[in-house]
Design an enzyme around this catalytic site. Structure first.
Site: not given
Ligand code: 0RA
Length: 640
Positions: A431, A504, A506, A508
């Site tokens: 990412e 990640d 998180d 996103d």
């Protein structure tokens, strides 16, 4: 009615009994012949086998509740409130029904029940197989007011069937077994896996209550669906906009075969493979005659309806047009199922095709005539699909002619590895450009390739092939993998046997991971089946005290390390994103095969991501948070 009585000791060591033990020792010699494998799949299979016996009892109408418990010592208990296994002595074998069921392969004859049993497939081999493969097994039967119990070790009788006391209320059967470490590679039951199967069984057997409890972590779930497979379809479609409010439900019986199906079209989905076929409670993932019968019935009926009602005037329908956005459960129960195919998950009985086709034909036609408004919505959707498909076909032709998906031109952003051997090669799909940069610097270029993805990839569920191929990120992935696509898809040509999604920890990251899962699930499912797809597991924190440093991957580990170190003078650095790590750190923690954790992505993971897609991407925060928590740091399948 005959008297139930306890086994007569005088008849213990007759020749039949010796034969029985020889039978079970064959199971111990070649366990895979009976349960498929001795890995975690085979291990979980033991539970399904025991539960199947209770399900049989439920299908005959005698059992209403099944409780599955993973005990704290790692054994599993399955309890039902059925009639209880007969305890009376079998005249030929001179042993109790319980002992026959527990020690004889495919207990037949007097103690056999006549329900729609599973046979030939991996289930239905009989609970005696579970007994043979257990270090110990204890069965308790409540029947006729008395409680009986018997213990076995590795399939052999350890104690006689003994009367233990009396009970009031329901009878039933309770089996507790400890899988044998001499047989299985792992003994660790996975709660989530068992839970998904129990949910599935509860959907398929309406009204039945199934609970599952994990005593190791004190979690528990209960499933009970009065709506059965109607609720199953609603569950799969949760969070998505249906084309019509209620699933269409069809149920019929023909030539001793029960056919039941529930289906609902979605307004904004183009996917054509959301039809889930079951035969005798087995999810036949390879399909078979019930599925082809369903498809044939659906296509002919809808096409005929279109013709008869002037919907087909200037449209050239293909079968797929009537299946776009369709979610369906096809559930058949038949007396002697034949399971075929590589994984024995394909229904082979040829008579089922015609039966399902004509049940669908008759009942769906009636439904459409009685619900013209729903019929119209379905027709309009099919017409749109036919038109769009013509356009997509052209776009795909163009793409193919230009050859932009060939592996000859690798995408510019790909930093490939130098070793050409797919077996040792790994592709990291990363990412963001900055993490991509760190990964490129930190990797071992001999066998690790990096493909950074910029921004978000398209949601393949909501786009047809032409739109999808417009997306740069998707194109880059397809050409890096070298597998081709759609009709030209060749999983065996994958240039990497490990495809590692690195995002990640998180929201996103979870979004991108979910999009990627959906892409692989929808278009490259075989790569998941082959076990090629993984999630990287970056650490959550770096703990430091003096010169001591340690990366930790979850909250539990953080607590443990902090406890071990004592808490003074420890600095805790939380990694929010991959970009916060420098190349060396990224290598050490997440990419170096000697230290990293990789979680293999299973079909169940991908299915779940696919199902939860809209829920996750919707406005509600809570389900999203729960999903991310459950799935971000889940190092179930550790690969070192
Ligand atoms: C054989 C015959 C009968 C019931 C069962 C087996 C039976 C087996 C299992 C295994 C787990 N739970 C079970 N419940 C029942 C019928 C006995 C009768 O006619 O009463």
């Amino acid at each position: 009615m005959e008297e139930d009585s306890v086994l007569d000791k005088a008849n213990l060591y007759d020749s039949d009994k010796i034969k029985v033990l020889e039978g079970l020792s064959a199971v111990r010699k070649r366990p895979s012949m009976y349960i498929g494998s001795t890995d975690e799949k085979g291990l979980h299979h033991l539970v399904y086998e025991v539960v199947d016996n209770s399900i049989d009892e439920a299908m005959e109408g005698y059992c209403h509740k099944i409780d599955v418990t993973i005990n704290s010592d790692g054994s599993v208990t399955v309890r039902d409130d059925g009639r209880g296994i007969p305890v009376s002595i079998h005249p030929k074998y001179q042993r109790s029904g319980v002992e026959i069921v527990m020690t004889k392969l495919h207990a037949g004859g007097k103690f056999d029940r006549k329900s729609y049993k599973v046979s030939g497939g991996l289930h239905g081999v009989g609970v005696s197989v579970v007994n043979a493969l257990s270090e110990w097994l204890v069965v308790k039967v409540r029947r006729g007011g008395k409680i009986y119990s018997q213990r076995y070790e590795r399939g052999a009788v350890k104690t006689e069937l003994e009367e233990e006391g009396e009970y009031e209320g329901n009878g039933g059967t309770e089996t507790t077994f400890m899988p044998d470490s001499e047989i299985f590679e792992t003994l660790d039951f996975e709660y989530r896996r068992l839970k998904e199967r129990m949910r599935e069984l509860a959907f398929l057997n309406k009204g039945l209550r199934i609970s599952i409890t994990d005593k190791r972590s004190e979690v528990s779930d209960e499933f009970h669906y009065e709506g059965g497979i109607i609720e199953y379809v609603e569950y799969i479609n949760e969070g998505k906009e249906p084309l019509h409010p209620d699933p269409i439900y069809i149920k019929d019986r023909m030539d001793g075969v029960h056919v039941e199906l529930a289906m609902q079209f979605l307004a904004h989905s183009y996917s054509t493979n959301n039809v889930y076929p079951f035969a005798n409670n087995i999810h036949t993932v390879e399909g078979g005659t019930h599925l082809t019968g369903f498809r044939a019935g659906l296509t002919t009926t809808l096409k005929k309806y279109a013709d008869d009602n002037d919907y087909a005037k200037d449209v050239d329908f293909s079968a797929d047009d009537f299946r776009e956005g369709l979610t369906a459960i096809v559930n058949v129960k038949l007396p002697e199922p034949q399971f075929e195919g590589q994984t024995k998950m394909k229904l082979g009985n040829s008579e089922i095709r015609g039966i399902v086709q004509s049940v669908v034909g008759n009942k769906l036609r009636t439904f459409l005539e009685e619900h013209p408004k729903t019929a119209e919505l379905i027709m309009e959707k099919a017409i749109m699909a036919a038109k769009a498909r013509a356009a997509a076909r052209k776009a795909k032709e163009l793409t193919r002619r230009k050859g932009i998906l060939g592996s000859i031109d690798l995408p510019g952003k790909l930093a490939d590895c130098s070793n050409p051997d797919p077996k040792v090669s790994e592709l990291y799909i990363v990412e963001g450009d900055s993490a991509g940069g760190s990964a490129k610097q930190g990797r071992d270029r001999a066998f690790q390739a990096i493909l950074p993805l910029r921004g978000k990839i398209i949601n393949v569920e909501k786009a047809r092939v032409d739109k999808m191929l417009d997306n740069k990120e998707i194109r880059a992935m397809i050409s890096a993998l070298g597998t081709g696509f759609d009709e030209d898809f060749k999983p065996e040509e994958s240039r990497y046997h490990k495809i590692i999604i690195m995002t990640d920890a998180d929201v996103d990251g979870a979004h991108i991971r979910t999009l990627l899962f959906t892409f692989f699930y929808r278009y490259m499912k075989e790569l998941i089946d082959l076990g090629y797809l993984y999630m990287a597991q970056p650490p959550l924190y770096k703990l430091k005290r003096g010169r001591k440093e340690q990366y930790v991957y979850n909250e539990r580990e953080r607590r443990e390390v902090l406890e071990e170190w004592g808490n003074r003078g420890v600095s805790i650095q939380r990694y929010k994103g991959l970009g916060e790590m420098n190349p060396t750190e990224l290598w050490e923690t997440t990419m170096n095969p000697e230290h990293r954790l990789l979680a293999r992505v299973t079909i169940e993971d991908a299915e779940e991501a696919d199902r939860l897609f809209d829920i996750l991407m919707g406005k509600d925060v809570e389900p999203r948070r729960a999903f991310i928590e459950e799935n971000t740091h889940r190092a179930t399948d550790i690969d070192i």
